[in-house]
Scaffold this motif. Structure first.
Motif, PDB file in Angstrom:
ATOM      1  N   ALA A 166      -6.083  49.673  23.595  1.00  0.00           N
ATOM      2  CA  ALA A 166      -6.983  49.192  22.549  1.00  0.00           C
ATOM      3  C   ALA A 166      -6.524  49.686  21.172  1.00  0.00           C
ATOM      4  CB  ALA A 166      -8.408  49.656  22.830  1.00  0.00           C
ATOM      5  N   ALA A 167      -6.043  50.928  21.115  1.00  0.00           N
ATOM      6  CA  ALA A 167      -5.588  51.488  19.836  1.00  0.00           C
ATOM      7  C   ALA A 167      -4.352  50.767  19.326  1.00  0.00           C
ATOM      8  CB  ALA A 167      -5.310  52.981  19.989  1.00  0.00           C
ATOM      9  N   ALA A 168      -3.457  50.405  20.248  1.00  0.00           N
ATOM     10  CA  ALA A 168      -2.213  49.731  19.833  1.00  0.00           C
ATOM     11  C   ALA A 168      -2.461  48.281  19.465  1.00  0.00           C
ATOM     12  CB  ALA A 168      -1.186  49.810  20.958  1.00  0.00           C
ATOM     13  N   TRP A 169      -3.426  47.665  20.141  1.00  0.00           N
ATOM     14  CA  TRP A 169      -3.798  46.273  19.872  1.00  0.00           C
ATOM     15  C   TRP A 169      -2.592  45.327  19.946  1.00  0.00           C
ATOM     16  CZ3 TRP A 169      -8.549  44.848  20.425  1.00  0.00           C
ATOM     17  CH2 TRP A 169      -8.961  43.580  20.022  1.00  0.00           C
ATOM     18  N   HIS A 170      -1.744  45.546  20.939  1.00  0.00           N
ATOM     19  CA  HIS A 170      -0.612  44.643  21.131  1.00  0.00           C
ATOM     20  C   HIS A 170      -1.130  43.380  21.827  1.00  0.00           C
ATOM     21  CE1 HIS A 170       3.127  42.926  22.611  1.00  0.00           C
ATOM     22  NE2 HIS A 170       3.773  43.700  21.738  1.00  0.00           N
ATOM     23  N   PRO A 171      -0.882  42.200  21.262  1.00  0.00           N
ATOM     24  CA  PRO A 171      -1.545  40.977  21.751  1.00  0.00           C
ATOM     25  C   PRO A 171      -1.078  40.476  23.109  1.00  0.00           C
ATOM     26  CG  PRO A 171       0.029  40.439  20.022  1.00  0.00           C
ATOM     27  CD  PRO A 171      -0.042  41.937  20.078  1.00  0.00           C
ATOM     28  N   ARG A 172       0.083  40.924  23.594  1.00  0.00           N
ATOM     29  CA  ARG A 172       0.616  40.356  24.834  1.00  0.00           C
ATOM     30  C   ARG A 172       0.876  41.448  25.873  1.00  0.00           C
ATOM     31  NH1 ARG A 172       5.370  36.410  24.501  1.00  0.00           N
ATOM     32  NH2 ARG A 172       4.412  35.807  26.495  1.00  0.00           N
ATOM     33  N   THR A 173      -0.139  42.296  26.045  1.00  0.00           N
ATOM     34  CA  THR A 173      -0.011  43.418  26.968  1.00  0.00           C
ATOM     35  C   THR A 173      -0.867  43.196  28.202  1.00  0.00           C
ATOM     36  OG1 THR A 173       0.410  44.982  25.166  1.00  0.00           O
ATOM     37  CG2 THR A 173      -0.330  45.908  27.255  1.00  0.00           C
ATOM     38  N   VAL A 174      -0.271  43.457  29.360  1.00  0.00           N
ATOM     39  CA  VAL A 174      -0.977  43.385  30.639  1.00  0.00           C
ATOM     40  C   VAL A 174      -0.918  44.765  31.280  1.00  0.00           C
ATOM     41  CG1 VAL A 174      -1.056  42.340  32.926  1.00  0.00           C
ATOM     42  CG2 VAL A 174      -0.358  40.968  30.955  1.00  0.00           C
ATOM     43  N   LEU A 175      -2.068  45.265  31.717  1.00  0.00           N
ATOM     44  CA  LEU A 175      -2.147  46.566  32.397  1.00  0.00           C
ATOM     45  C   LEU A 175      -2.265  46.323  33.895  1.00  0.00           C
ATOM     46  CD1 LEU A 175      -2.449  49.690  32.189  1.00  0.00           C
ATOM     47  CD2 LEU A 175      -4.933  49.305  32.032  1.00  0.00           C
ATOM     48  N   THR A 176      -1.337  46.876  34.676  1.00  0.00           N
ATOM     49  CA  THR A 176      -1.384  46.711  36.130  1.00  0.00           C
ATOM     50  C   THR A 176      -2.327  47.740  36.743  1.00  0.00           C
ATOM     51  OG1 THR A 176       0.324  48.278  36.858  1.00  0.00           O
ATOM     52  CG2 THR A 176       1.079  46.155  35.990  1.00  0.00           C
ATOM     53  N   THR A 177      -2.573  47.597  38.026  1.00  0.00           N
ATOM     54  CA  THR A 177      -3.266  48.649  38.756  1.00  0.00           C
ATOM     55  C   THR A 177      -2.329  49.847  38.902  1.00  0.00           C
ATOM     56  OG1 THR A 177      -2.559  47.651  40.842  1.00  0.00           O
ATOM     57  CG2 THR A 177      -4.746  47.066  40.044  1.00  0.00           C
ATOM     58  N   ALA A 178      -2.904  51.018  39.160  1.00  0.00           N
ATOM     59  CA  ALA A 178      -2.106  52.231  39.337  1.00  0.00           C
ATOM     60  C   ALA A 178      -1.266  52.134  40.610  1.00  0.00           C
ATOM     61  CB  ALA A 178      -3.021  53.438  39.402  1.00  0.00           C
ATOM     62  N   LEU A 179      -0.306  53.034  40.743  1.00  0.00           N
ATOM     63  CA  LEU A 179       0.517  53.039  41.947  1.00  0.00           C
ATOM     64  C   LEU A 179      -0.323  53.328  43.192  1.00  0.00           C
ATOM     65  CD1 LEU A 179       3.735  54.937  40.772  1.00  0.00           C
ATOM     66  CD2 LEU A 179       3.292  52.472  40.818  1.00  0.00           C
ATOM     67  N   GLY A 180      -1.285  54.220  43.059  1.00  0.00           N
ATOM     68  CA  GLY A 180      -2.132  54.535  44.205  1.00  0.00           C
ATOM     69  C   GLY A 180      -3.564  54.113  43.972  1.00  0.00           C
ATOM     70  N   PRO A 181      -4.287  53.847  45.052  1.00  0.00           N
ATOM     71  CA  PRO A 181      -3.860  54.053  46.440  1.00  0.00           C
ATOM     72  C   PRO A 181      -3.049  52.870  46.965  1.00  0.00           C
ATOM     73  CG  PRO A 181      -6.129  53.283  46.407  1.00  0.00           C
ATOM     74  CD  PRO A 181      -5.708  53.436  44.962  1.00  0.00           C
ATOM     75  N   SER A 182      -2.128  53.166  47.871  1.00  0.00           N
ATOM     76  CA  SER A 182      -1.318  52.123  48.499  1.00  0.00           C
ATOM     77  C   SER A 182      -0.750  52.665  49.809  1.00  0.00           C
ATOM     78  CB  SER A 182      -0.166  51.710  47.578  1.00  0.00           C
ATOM     79  OG  SER A 182       0.773  50.917  48.273  1.00  0.00           O
ATOM     80  N   PRO A 183      -0.706  51.844  50.846  1.00  0.00           N
ATOM     81  CA  PRO A 183      -0.072  52.284  52.100  1.00  0.00           C
ATOM     82  C   PRO A 183       1.383  52.709  51.895  1.00  0.00           C
ATOM     83  CG  PRO A 183      -1.337  50.280  52.468  1.00  0.00           C
ATOM     84  CD  PRO A 183      -1.324  50.507  50.991  1.00  0.00           C
ATOM     85  N   ALA A 184       2.053  52.140  50.894  1.00  0.00           N
ATOM     86  CA  ALA A 184       3.446  52.502  50.638  1.00  0.00           C
ATOM     87  C   ALA A 184       3.578  53.987  50.320  1.00  0.00           C
ATOM     88  CB  ALA A 184       4.004  51.667  49.487  1.00  0.00           C
ATOM     89  N   LEU A 185       2.569  54.569  49.684  1.00  0.00           N
ATOM     90  CA  LEU A 185       2.655  55.979  49.321  1.00  0.00           C
ATOM     91  C   LEU A 185       2.526  56.888  50.537  1.00  0.00           C
ATOM     92  CD1 LEU A 185       0.583  55.949  46.007  1.00  0.00           C
ATOM     93  CD2 LEU A 185       3.072  55.911  46.288  1.00  0.00           C
ATOM     94  N   ALA A 186       1.774  56.451  51.554  1.00  0.00           N
ATOM     95  CA  ALA A 186       1.711  57.217  52.799  1.00  0.00           C
ATOM     96  C   ALA A 186       3.072  57.223  53.478  1.00  0.00           C
ATOM     97  CB  ALA A 186       0.646  56.635  53.726  1.00  0.00           C
ATOM     98  N   ASP A 187       3.753  56.084  53.443  1.00  0.00           N
ATOM     99  CA  ASP A 187       5.106  56.025  54.006  1.00  0.00           C
ATOM    100  C   ASP A 187       6.047  56.951  53.241  1.00  0.00           C
ATOM    101  OD1 ASP A 187       4.246  54.135  55.817  1.00  0.00           O
ATOM    102  OD2 ASP A 187       4.935  52.425  54.624  1.00  0.00           O
ATOM    103  N   ALA A 188       5.923  56.948  51.905  1.00  0.00           N
ATOM    104  CA  ALA A 188       6.779  57.819  51.093  1.00  0.00           C
ATOM    105  C   ALA A 188       6.474  59.291  51.362  1.00  0.00           C
ATOM    106  CB  ALA A 188       6.587  57.502  49.614  1.00  0.00           C
ATOM    107  N   ALA A 189       5.194  59.641  51.457  1.00  0.00           N
ATOM    108  CA  ALA A 189       4.816  61.038  51.724  1.00  0.00           C
ATOM    109  C   ALA A 189       5.321  61.485  53.089  1.00  0.00           C
ATOM    110  CB  ALA A 189       3.305  61.195  51.631  1.00  0.00           C
ATOM    111  N   SER A 190       5.222  60.593  54.077  1.00  0.00           N
ATOM    112  CA  SER A 190       5.729  60.909  55.409  1.00  0.00           C
ATOM    113  C   SER A 190       7.244  61.109  55.372  1.00  0.00           C
ATOM    114  CB  SER A 190       5.378  59.770  56.375  1.00  0.00           C
ATOM    115  OG  SER A 190       6.029  59.935  57.610  1.00  0.00           O
ATOM    116  N   GLY A 191       7.941  60.239  54.638  1.00  0.00           N
ATOM    117  CA  GLY A 191       9.389  60.376  54.526  1.00  0.00           C
ATOM    118  C   GLY A 191       9.793  61.687  53.892  1.00  0.00           C
ATOM    119  N   ARG A 192       9.133  62.057  52.799  1.00  0.00           N
ATOM    120  CA  ARG A 192       9.437  63.330  52.140  1.00  0.00           C
ATOM    121  C   ARG A 192       9.139  64.519  53.064  1.00  0.00           C
ATOM    122  NH1 ARG A 192      12.757  61.408  48.767  1.00  0.00           N
ATOM    123  NH2 ARG A 192      12.082  60.879  46.650  1.00  0.00           N
TER     124      ARG A 192
END
Length: 238
Positions: free
Chosen positions: A81-107
């Motif tokens: 809102a402070a930047a007021w850039h007219p063509r900005t899209v905000l995605t959802t955060a990385l988590g939660p996601s099943p992919a992160l459980a796979d990554a945590a298990s791998g680590r």
């Protein structure tokens, strides 16, 4: 198009470098420019990065957070809102996601985890109910991947925390026989990861960082945002 990877921020140079490496990996995969911004500790801030971009540039901001805490739900929208850039899209955060459980298990397996180890799932810590719910959900997913129960500990438990600090969580885990293993639910190195290392556990997994599942997830967040934007611009079909 420019992608802005917005992370928390750390004074640990290795942690800063890990976020930069994640942005570089995304850039190679997407074949787009990926810039880094930080909402706390150091700059540039998301609003600083957005303010420097041309108004006609399509921008996708990806919150590099593993749960929907205050920074995701309040800080980042305030920066946009402070930047007021007219063509900005905000995605959802990385988590939660099943992919992160796979990554945590791998680590965890990379650190030497064996069946029979007692697992402590270590997150940063938050008093935000959305973030706590996301951490609980992520721990449950890791239980499913590993086929064993895990307990939760916070690297920085707030007052009245739903879960104990990581050192206390490890001490409680010692009541069970066998080794204690920490699954790190942190994105990058820094103060919180050092607290995991100093907790007294027998083995501590590395941060999720550049795990292939994390890189893939971050890129999918961008592509999904692009598709939503294209769908909004396309004429409706009667």
């Amino acid at each position: 198009m420019t992608v802005v990877l917005a992370a928390h921020g750390t004074r640990n140079p290795h942690g800063v470098a890990m976020i930069g490496d994640l942005a570089a990996a995304m850039s190679r995969r997407l074949e787009e420019t990926v810039r880094v911004a930080f909402v706390d500790v150091l700059g540039p801030s998301p609003s600083d990065v957005l303010a420097a971009l041309p108004d006609d540039e399509q921008v996708v901001v990806v919150p590099a957070f593993l749960a929907r805490g205050y920074h995701v739900r309040a800080d980042l929208p305030a920066h946009l809102a402070a930047a007021w850039h007219p063509r900005t899209v905000l995605t959802t955060a990385l988590g939660p996601s099943p992919a992160l459980a796979d990554a945590a298990s791998g680590r965890l397996r990379e650190a030497g985890y064996r069946p029979g180890d007692t697992v402590v799932f270590a997150a940063a810590g938050s008093s935000d109910r959305h973030a706590v719910t996301d951490v609980r959900r992520a721990a449950t997913r890791l239980e499913s991947v590993l086929g064993t129960a895990v307990t939760i500990g916070f690297a920085a438990p707030p007052a009245g925390s739903a879960y104990p600090g990581i050192a206390d969580a490890v001490r409680r885990a010692r009541r069970r026989p066998g080794r204690v293993a920490i699954a790190s639910y942190l994105l990058a190195d820094g103060l919180f990861q050092r607290r995991l290392a100093d907790s007294g556990a027998d083995l501590v997994a590395a941060p999720l960082g550049l795990h292939p599942r994390v890189v893939d997830l971050a890129c999918r967040r961008v592509l999904a945002a692009q598709q939503r934007h294209a769908d909004r611009l396309s004429p409706s079909r009667g």
